[in-house]
Write an enzyme that holds these catalytic residues in place. Sequence first.
Site, mmCIF file in Angstrom:
data_model
loop_
_atom_site.group_PDB
_atom_site.id
_atom_site.type_symbol
_atom_site.label_atom_id
_atom_site.label_comp_id
_atom_site.label_asym_id
_atom_site.label_seq_id
_atom_site.Cartn_x
_atom_site.Cartn_y
_atom_site.Cartn_z
ATOM 1 N N TYR A 141 0.819 -1.225 0.000
ATOM 2 C CA TYR A 141 0.000 0.000 0.000
ATOM 3 C C TYR A 141 0.847 1.266 0.000
ATOM 4 C CZ TYR A 141 -4.090 -2.897 1.051
ATOM 5 O OH TYR A 141 -5.092 -3.824 1.001
ATOM 6 N N LYS A 192 3.082 -15.582 1.531
ATOM 7 C CA LYS A 192 2.949 -16.268 0.241
ATOM 8 C C LYS A 192 4.380 -16.556 -0.207
ATOM 9 C CE LYS A 192 0.370 -17.684 -3.204
ATOM 10 N NZ LYS A 192 -0.516 -18.855 -3.106
ATOM 11 N N ASP A 224 -3.560 -18.141 0.876
ATOM 12 C CA ASP A 224 -4.749 -18.762 0.265
ATOM 13 C C ASP A 224 -5.306 -19.840 1.190
ATOM 14 O OD1 ASP A 224 -2.271 -19.878 -0.292
ATOM 15 O OD2 ASP A 224 -2.872 -20.738 -2.208
ATOM 16 N N ASP A 248 -5.424 -6.863 5.594
ATOM 17 C CA ASP A 248 -6.627 -6.104 5.250
ATOM 18 C C ASP A 248 -7.762 -7.072 4.904
ATOM 19 O OD1 ASP A 248 -8.319 -4.100 4.527
ATOM 20 O OD2 ASP A 248 -7.218 -3.460 2.743
ATOM 21 N N ASP A 252 -11.036 -8.579 7.621
ATOM 22 C CA ASP A 252 -12.458 -8.401 7.291
ATOM 23 C C ASP A 252 -13.164 -9.748 7.212
ATOM 24 O OD1 ASP A 252 -12.358 -5.693 7.252
ATOM 25 O OD2 ASP A 252 -13.186 -5.471 5.232
#
Length: 360
Positions: A141, A192, A224, A248, A252
């Site tokens: 980000y 990852k 994943d 992020d 959620d």
Amino acid sequence: MSRKVLRIAGDGIGAEIMAEAIKSLDVVNERFQLGLTYDDALMGGAAIDATGVPLPDETLEKARAADAILFGAIGGPKWDQLDRAIRPEKGLLKLRSELDLFGNLRPAILYPQLADASSLKPEVVAGLDILIVRELTGGIYFGEPRGIRTLENGEREGFNTDRYRESEIRRIGRQAFELAQRRNRKLCSVDKANVLDVTVLWREVMDELAKEYPDVELSHMYVDNAAMQLVRAPKQFDVIVTGNLFGDILSDEAAMLTGSIGMLPSASLNSKGQGMYEPCHGSAPDIAGQGKANPLAMLLSAAMMLRYSLDAAPAADAIEAAIGKVLDQGLRTPDIYTDGTRLVTTAEMGDAVAEALRGS
Ligand code: NAD
């Protein structure tokens, strides 16, 4: 010992839910002799109205001087047309970066009494209590270079850079290990590393840190798989630590396991243990001033503040237990109401939690 709390109620339902949290904080302050002192400051729309800017210097100074900040919510339609640079949310982003609040803590706790509110089967989620620690100030980000450029053949290309310095990984890692030490001592680092070099380094640094925390069991999981495991068997996790992008998304996902936005607290911490504590929801202008807001996310944020910044875990436990008791009694604000329970207002819910604390 004095513990300085800065209250920033903000806009919309902010003042209503703050008032309910303070009722319970006052009870534990007296009972556990915490020495809490309060100061108040403006941020967001209320600050724009009073001073023209979303984060006045005075608020920033008070925030720097506080041991912890308890924050309601900001924003609303009244300020939506303003220039982006002075919108209410700019105040919040600036405060987070000025205080270097790099660690974002998002618990997903499902009180057994509310298991029906989740979209998953009650037996999969009842009693869920996990903590996601997301790195908040680095990663893709913020990484440079970034942008959209035109290639020689005239085609446009968008690009971002996922970067983490060793020191950035180490400080969020330390925070997560230390949080795991205060819980069930299980830490799962999500990356990852089979594809992304930046997360190969992430994994290496986490492994190095693990040697300093032999009492914490560290595991690694690809993102994943973590996304899948969170809906398959979320109770296998205790603390999850991950970078900005994965955090992020996963936080959620985990939040929604619990069903209601009115029940979700959060914290953002810096390396000094100073933190800002706030519900995950916004200022809910659609229900502001109507006594319909659920104050429990705010109360749970206050409990996190006691536990993580104010060294008052027994007081935090007491507030969380009082919330459990009130839910057992069947009290529900409209967002968590189901047939057979008792509908109450924001203030009635806050009073009931404070009363349960007095009686405990
Ligand atoms: P929101 O979270 O304010 O509301 C979404 C829905 O959830 C609404 O129907 C609302 O009534 C309900 N809700 C939220 N909190 C609740 C509570 N405690 N009890 C019961 N119901 C609750 O999100 P939104 O509507 O997208 O945004 C409203 C304003 O809040 C916007 O100005 C937005 O920018 C701002 N916002 C602020 C923050 C923050 O301050 N951290 C976070 C998100 C949104």
